[in-house]
Design a protein around this motif. Structure first.
Motif, PDB file in Angstrom:
ATOM      1  N   LEU A  63      36.231  33.508  44.873  1.00  0.00           N
ATOM      2  CA  LEU A  63      35.261  34.533  44.493  1.00  0.00           C
ATOM      3  C   LEU A  63      35.064  34.519  42.983  1.00  0.00           C
ATOM      4  CD1 LEU A  63      36.478  37.564  46.663  1.00  0.00           C
ATOM      5  CD2 LEU A  63      34.405  36.220  47.035  1.00  0.00           C
ATOM      6  N   PRO A  64      33.920  35.018  42.516  1.00  0.00           N
ATOM      7  CA  PRO A  64      33.743  35.178  41.063  1.00  0.00           C
ATOM      8  C   PRO A  64      34.779  36.126  40.492  1.00  0.00           C
ATOM      9  CG  PRO A  64      31.657  35.403  42.215  1.00  0.00           C
ATOM     10  CD  PRO A  64      32.721  35.405  43.264  1.00  0.00           C
ATOM     11  N   ARG A  65      34.950  36.021  39.214  1.00  0.00           N
ATOM     12  CA  ARG A  65      36.006  36.788  38.546  1.00  0.00           C
ATOM     13  C   ARG A  65      35.840  38.289  38.753  1.00  0.00           C
ATOM     14  NH1 ARG A  65      38.267  35.395  32.615  1.00  0.00           N
ATOM     15  NH2 ARG A  65      39.895  36.983  32.521  1.00  0.00           N
ATOM     16  N   ASP A  66      34.612  38.797  38.683  1.00  0.00           N
ATOM     17  CA  ASP A  66      34.426  40.234  38.786  1.00  0.00           C
ATOM     18  C   ASP A  66      34.679  40.749  40.200  1.00  0.00           C
ATOM     19  OD1 ASP A  66      32.251  38.937  39.788  1.00  0.00           O
ATOM     20  OD2 ASP A  66      30.770  40.352  39.029  1.00  0.00           O
ATOM     21  N   GLN A  67      34.666  39.885  41.206  1.00  0.00           N
ATOM     22  CA  GLN A  67      34.980  40.291  42.570  1.00  0.00           C
ATOM     23  C   GLN A  67      36.442  40.073  42.917  1.00  0.00           C
ATOM     24  OE1 GLN A  67      30.963  38.381  44.310  1.00  0.00           O
ATOM     25  NE2 GLN A  67      32.246  39.288  45.888  1.00  0.00           N
ATOM     26  N   PHE A  68      37.142  39.314  42.103  1.00  0.00           N
ATOM     27  CA  PHE A  68      38.527  38.967  42.418  1.00  0.00           C
ATOM     28  C   PHE A  68      39.465  39.534  41.364  1.00  0.00           C
ATOM     29  CE2 PHE A  68      40.358  35.527  45.288  1.00  0.00           C
ATOM     30  CZ  PHE A  68      41.518  36.241  45.479  1.00  0.00           C
ATOM     31  N   THR A  69      39.694  40.810  41.434  1.00  0.00           N
ATOM     32  CA  THR A  69      40.617  41.573  40.575  1.00  0.00           C
ATOM     33  C   THR A  69      40.303  41.414  39.095  1.00  0.00           C
ATOM     34  OG1 THR A  69      42.324  39.854  40.279  1.00  0.00           O
ATOM     35  CG2 THR A  69      42.428  41.183  42.291  1.00  0.00           C
ATOM     36  N   GLY A  70      39.103  40.916  38.770  1.00  0.00           N
ATOM     37  CA  GLY A  70      38.773  40.705  37.364  1.00  0.00           C
ATOM     38  C   GLY A  70      39.562  39.590  36.727  1.00  0.00           C
ATOM     39  N   GLY A  71      40.287  38.816  37.550  1.00  0.00           N
ATOM     40  CA  GLY A  71      41.117  37.748  37.014  1.00  0.00           C
ATOM     41  C   GLY A  71      42.466  38.217  36.507  1.00  0.00           C
TER      42      GLY A  71
END
Length: 415
Positions: free
Chosen positions: A221-229
């Motif tokens: 997932l993109p970073r903003d969808q995945f815990t913000g990284g």
């Protein structure tokens, strides 16, 4: 005789009193008329007086005899204790008695059914509280006593003990347990037991506890969808899904539900990147030389993207100077391939790249600067039921855009 003497005295006194009373004034003719028969009434009065006197004397003597006999001649009698008479119970007819017994039997039957329902479904090893309540109902003699017996607290305790033991049995089989309360999933034996202590009797009766069989599902997932990284290996995450309730109607509403709770991050991958490096060098030599200046041709070496540009340079008679600058870009993915092919020393590469992604994430958190367009591929441990729900959304591009992964507990770097 003494009695006769006293009688004569009393009669004499009465006669003296009578004589003291003056006779009524009457005319001579009337007195004369009454003179003749006056003796007869006087004689009657005397007799009556004697009789009354005798009666009074006998009464006085009798009283003296009784008093003397009781208090002088005989010893005082000991009074017997007063007997207390218990109040008589109201008489209950046979019909009323039978009606009361029938009412008591009905109340006991209803209370027994209530207790049986509260403990229904429990194995016999957990019904000791139920047996005590049944015995108490059986020995009660009034409807009030039966009605005062409450079984919910005892049933709740028995159900809690049973569910905790069930968690231990399930955990022994697969090394983990998972519980479902309505639509909520709880993982881990310790966490489930903590929740059991908070559940109501109705929830304890309906909770489903199963063996925890794990699956490891990759999620990109993109970073903003995945815990913000911000998640790291070992952190626990929740996977949420956005959907529409009553789509296509005026009541259409966006809703969120959990696809997975407390999944464990097993590994994290980030896309390969390139590192741009540069260096420069300046030289000066004395002696003869030629004057001129220019640039050399750019040279590209090998597959690693190594680019070198020399120049500009200049020279004059007696003095020769040279300036050289180099810049090159290293593609980490290509270097990995070279290390795998033994073209680069593997130990040196691993030592230099160890925890590169972790260090990069740490630097981003500390500097508050990061590559927001980065995608993450995380391997997450979830239950088999959760994995099937997640897979349905990951394999659909539109559905995948509605996923959001959050950190469910404090991340490891925040402790």
């Amino acid at each position: 005789m003494v009695g006769e003497k006293k009688e004569d005295d009393i009669v004499g006194r009465l006669e003296a009193l009578r004589k003291k009373v003056p006779p009524p004034k009457t005319d001579k003719s009337a007195s004369e008329k009454q003179k003749a028969p006056s003796r007869e009434p006087d004689e009657k009065r005397r007799r009556l007086a004697r009789i009354i006197g005798v009666i009074v004397i006998i009464a006085v003597l009798g009283g003296l005899y009784v008093v003397g006999n009781k208090y002088v001649l005989q010893p005082p009698e000991t009074l017997s204790p007063i007997e207390t008479i218990a109040p008589t119970q109201p008489v209950i007819s046979d019909v009323e008695q039978q009606a009361k017994m029938a009412e008591l039997a009905k109340v006991k039957k209803d209370k027994n059914a209530e207790i049986e329902a509260l403990f229904s479904g429990l194995p016999s090893d957990y019904t000791s509280n139920k047996n005590q309540l049944i015995d108490e109902i059986t020995t009660s003699t009034t409807t009030e006593a039966v009605s005062s017996i409450k079984g919910e607290a005892a049933a709740t305790t028995s159900w809690r003990n049973y569910r905790k033991d069930e968690v231990d049995r399930k955990s022994t089989l697969t090394g983990g347990a998972i519980a479902q309360i309505d639509v909520t999933l709880i993982k881990g034996a310790d966490e489930i037991k903590r929740q059991i202590d908070l559940l109501t009797l109705a929830e304890l009766r309906t909770i489903v506890i199963s063996e925890m069989r794990s699956e490891f599902i990759p999620i990109r997932l993109p970073r903003d969808q995945f815990t913000g990284g911000f998640a790291e290996v070992g952190d626990q995450v929740n996977i949420l899904y956005r959907y529409l309730d009553q789509p296509g109607t005026p009541n259409e509403t966006a809703m969120i539900r959990y696809l997975a709770k407390n999944g464990r991050v097993v590994a994290i991958m980030k896309p390969t990147s390139s590192i741009a490096l540069s260096e420069s060098e300046q030289q000066r030599q004395t002696g003869s030389g030629t004057e001129g200046k220019g640039n050399v041709t750019t040279i590209t070496m090998g597959q690693y993207g190594l680019t070198i540009s020399d120049g500009p340079y200049g020279a004059s008679v007696g003095v020769k100077s040279l300036e050289k600058s180099s810049s090159y870009t290293v593609d980490l993915g290509e270097v990995q391939k070279a290390a795998a092919a033994s073209k680069v020393e593997l130990d040196d590469f691993m030592a230099n790249m160890e925890k590169y992604g972790v260090r990069l994430s740490e630097i981003e958190r500390e500097t508050n600067i990061g590559d927001l367009d980065t995608e993450y591929l995380m391997l997450v441990e979830v239950s088999e039921n959760e994995a099937s729900e997640i897979a349905l959304r990951l394999l659909d591009r539109d559905e995948k855009a509605n996923l959001l992964v959050t950190i469910s507990k404090a991340p490891s770097w925040d402790k």
